[in-house]
Design a protein around this motif. Structure first.
Motif, PDB file in Angstrom:
ATOM      1  N   PHE A  76       0.800  -1.219   0.000  1.00 14.01           N
ATOM      2  CA  PHE A  76       0.000   0.000   0.000  1.00 14.01           C
ATOM      3  C   PHE A  76       0.835   1.274   0.000  1.00 14.01           C
ATOM      4  CE2 PHE A  76      -3.834  -2.262   1.791  1.00 14.01           C
ATOM      5  CZ  PHE A  76      -4.600  -2.034   0.668  1.00 14.01           C
ATOM      6  N   THR A  77       1.941   1.280   0.690  1.00 22.85           N
ATOM      7  CA  THR A  77       2.652   2.535   0.899  1.00 22.85           C
ATOM      8  C   THR A  77       3.698   2.845  -0.148  1.00 22.85           C
ATOM      9  OG1 THR A  77       4.249   1.461   2.355  1.00 22.85           O
ATOM     10  CG2 THR A  77       2.308   2.462   3.376  1.00 22.85           C
ATOM     11  N   TYR A  78       4.145   1.864  -0.901  1.00 23.73           N
ATOM     12  CA  TYR A  78       5.154   2.146  -1.923  1.00 23.73           C
ATOM     13  C   TYR A  78       4.511   2.947  -3.046  1.00 23.73           C
ATOM     14  CZ  TYR A  78       9.087   1.383  -5.065  1.00 23.73           C
ATOM     15  OH  TYR A  78      10.153   1.561  -5.892  1.00 23.73           O
ATOM     16  N   ASN A  79       5.079   4.090  -3.361  1.00 18.23           N
ATOM     17  CA  ASN A  79       4.409   5.015  -4.279  1.00 18.23           C
ATOM     18  C   ASN A  79       4.441   4.579  -5.733  1.00 18.23           C
ATOM     19  OD1 ASN A  79       7.101   5.459  -4.641  1.00 18.23           O
ATOM     20  ND2 ASN A  79       7.007   7.674  -4.367  1.00 18.23           N
ATOM     21  N   GLN A  80       5.332   3.686  -6.118  1.00 17.27           N
ATOM     22  CA  GLN A  80       5.368   3.223  -7.510  1.00 17.27           C
ATOM     23  C   GLN A  80       5.050   1.727  -7.576  1.00 17.27           C
ATOM     24  OE1 GLN A  80       9.203   4.378  -8.942  1.00 17.27           O
ATOM     25  NE2 GLN A  80       8.624   6.508  -9.115  1.00 17.27           N
ATOM     26  N   SER A  81       4.055   1.325  -6.808  1.00 17.38           N
ATOM     27  CA  SER A  81       3.673  -0.083  -6.763  1.00 17.38           C
ATOM     28  C   SER A  81       3.011  -0.477  -8.085  1.00 17.38           C
ATOM     29  CB  SER A  81       2.715  -0.324  -5.601  1.00 17.38           C
ATOM     30  OG  SER A  81       2.410  -1.677  -5.503  1.00 17.38           O
ATOM     31  N   ASP A  82       3.584  -1.465  -8.755  1.00 15.60           N
ATOM     32  CA  ASP A  82       3.011  -2.006  -9.982  1.00 15.60           C
ATOM     33  C   ASP A  82       2.992  -3.525  -9.864  1.00 15.60           C
ATOM     34  OD1 ASP A  82       5.702  -2.480 -10.134  1.00 15.60           O
ATOM     35  OD2 ASP A  82       5.952  -1.734 -12.173  1.00 15.60           O
ATOM     36  N   ASP A  83       2.672  -4.204 -10.961  1.00 11.73           N
ATOM     37  CA  ASP A  83       2.584  -5.666 -10.923  1.00 11.73           C
ATOM     38  C   ASP A  83       3.922  -6.307 -10.589  1.00 11.73           C
ATOM     39  OD1 ASP A  83      -0.080  -5.528 -11.470  1.00 11.73           O
ATOM     40  OD2 ASP A  83       0.128  -5.995 -13.607  1.00 11.73           O
ATOM     41  N   ASN A  84       5.006  -5.772 -11.104  1.00 13.91           N
ATOM     42  CA  ASN A  84       6.323  -6.352 -10.817  1.00 13.91           C
ATOM     43  C   ASN A  84       6.690  -6.193  -9.342  1.00 13.91           C
ATOM     44  OD1 ASN A  84       6.782  -7.247 -13.419  1.00 13.91           O
ATOM     45  ND2 ASN A  84       7.612  -5.265 -14.054  1.00 13.91           N
ATOM     46  N   PHE A  85       6.364  -5.057  -8.760  1.00 15.96           N
ATOM     47  CA  PHE A  85       6.622  -4.862  -7.342  1.00 15.96           C
ATOM     48  C   PHE A  85       5.769  -5.819  -6.516  1.00 15.96           C
ATOM     49  CE2 PHE A  85       5.760  -2.747  -3.275  1.00 15.96           C
ATOM     50  CZ  PHE A  85       7.056  -2.684  -2.791  1.00 15.96           C
ATOM     51  N   PHE A  86       4.504  -5.973  -6.903  1.00 17.24           N
ATOM     52  CA  PHE A  86       3.628  -6.915  -6.210  1.00 17.24           C
ATOM     53  C   PHE A  86       4.191  -8.327  -6.291  1.00 17.24           C
ATOM     54  CE2 PHE A  86       0.261 -10.085  -7.039  1.00 17.24           C
ATOM     55  CZ  PHE A  86      -0.139 -10.272  -5.727  1.00 17.24           C
ATOM     56  N   LEU A  87       4.668  -8.732  -7.452  1.00 21.33           N
ATOM     57  CA  LEU A  87       5.229 -10.080  -7.603  1.00 21.33           C
ATOM     58  C   LEU A  87       6.468 -10.264  -6.734  1.00 21.33           C
ATOM     59  CD1 LEU A  87       4.784 -10.632 -11.432  1.00 21.33           C
ATOM     60  CD2 LEU A  87       3.412 -11.557  -9.557  1.00 21.33           C
ATOM     61  N   THR A  88       7.263  -9.216  -6.588  1.00 24.42           N
ATOM     62  CA  THR A  88       8.447  -9.295  -5.727  1.00 24.42           C
ATOM     63  C   THR A  88       8.046  -9.465  -4.266  1.00 24.42           C
ATOM     64  OG1 THR A  88       9.654  -7.897  -7.278  1.00 24.42           O
ATOM     65  CG2 THR A  88      10.568  -8.127  -5.070  1.00 24.42           C
ATOM     66  N   VAL A  89       7.074  -8.682  -3.813  1.00 27.80           N
ATOM     67  CA  VAL A  89       6.619  -8.787  -2.424  1.00 27.80           C
ATOM     68  C   VAL A  89       5.951 -10.141  -2.187  1.00 27.80           C
ATOM     69  CG1 VAL A  89       5.053  -7.816  -0.698  1.00 27.80           C
ATOM     70  CG2 VAL A  89       6.407  -6.307  -2.140  1.00 27.80           C
ATOM     71  N   PHE A  90       5.141 -10.591  -3.143  1.00 33.80           N
ATOM     72  CA  PHE A  90       4.510 -11.904  -2.999  1.00 33.80           C
ATOM     73  C   PHE A  90       5.562 -13.008  -2.928  1.00 33.80           C
ATOM     74  CE2 PHE A  90       3.100 -15.863  -4.919  1.00 33.80           C
ATOM     75  CZ  PHE A  90       2.079 -16.194  -4.050  1.00 33.80           C
ATOM     76  N   SER A  91       6.585 -12.932  -3.764  1.00 33.89           N
ATOM     77  CA  SER A  91       7.647 -13.937  -3.760  1.00 33.89           C
ATOM     78  C   SER A  91       8.341 -13.979  -2.406  1.00 33.89           C
ATOM     79  CB  SER A  91       8.664 -13.644  -4.853  1.00 33.89           C
ATOM     80  OG  SER A  91       8.066 -13.738  -6.113  1.00 33.89           O
ATOM     81  N   PHE A  92       8.633 -12.811  -1.871  1.00 31.43           N
ATOM     82  CA  PHE A  92       9.242 -12.701  -0.547  1.00 31.43           C
ATOM     83  C   PHE A  92       8.337 -13.342   0.502  1.00 31.43           C
ATOM     84  CE2 PHE A  92       9.153  -9.999   3.295  1.00 31.43           C
ATOM     85  CZ  PHE A  92      10.444 -10.179   3.772  1.00 31.43           C
TER      86      PHE A  92
END
Length: 170
Positions: A76-92
């Motif tokens: 929610f807080t990352y200002n440039q959150s896109d699908d690639n960022f979501f995939l990175t966080v999900f992977s983590f």
């Protein structure tokens, strides 16, 4: 110790995984739904800590709380959150939950009877942690199904262990 809060957390994540499968190949907007489900799961775990503050609690449950809360809030807080960022966080997130399963099966003597289950689920979840990061554009269409299946596997494993062991997963 009553496991109602732990079961509720697993059901929230199961609903999130089922929603991912039924989105019909559309990852747009799922990151917000996943973040909301992680924050709700973290709040349920926090409520579990408040209710059972005087009982001994496994450290992995605390780490699970921090992992859920951190992953949900960072989406929610990352200002440039896109699908690639979501995939990175999900992977983590899914990799570390798989690591919790694997280490719980190997190191905890009370889980020795279910060692094959813990090991297989832990390794599968850790592999699911690496898969989104190695998907190319051609296979990007199936990634939402893979995410949904990983969350369903994780939450269904939690629910199975909570009902089978009648004690904490870890």
């Amino acid at each position: 110790m009553n496991l109602t809060y732990r079961k509720a957390r697993s059901f929230v994540l199961l609903l999130s995984g089922l929603a991912a499968v039924f989105l019909n190949n559309n990852i747009a907007g799922y990151s917000a739904m996943f973040a909301i489900s992680l924050i709700i799961a973290a709040l349920i775990t926090l409520l579990f800590f408040f209710v059972y503050f005087d009982k001994p609690i496994n450290q992995k449950v605390l780490m699970e709380l921090l992992l859920d809360g951190f992953a949900g809030v960072i989406i929610f807080t990352y200002n440039q959150s896109d699908d690639n960022f979501f995939l990175t966080v999900f992977s983590f997130w899914i990799f570390f939950n798989g690591l919790f399963y694997l280490t719980s099966g190997i190191t905890d003597k009370s889980n020795k009877a279910l060692l094959p289950f813990y090991t297989i689920v832990g390794i599968i979840l850790m592999v699911f942690g690496f898969m989104p990061l190695h998907m190319n554009e051609e296979s990007h269409g199936i990634i939402i199904y893979m995410i949904g299946f990983a969350i369903i596997l994780y939450s269904a494993s939690n629910i199975y262990l909570l009902f089978k062991k009648k004690s904490e997963v870890y």
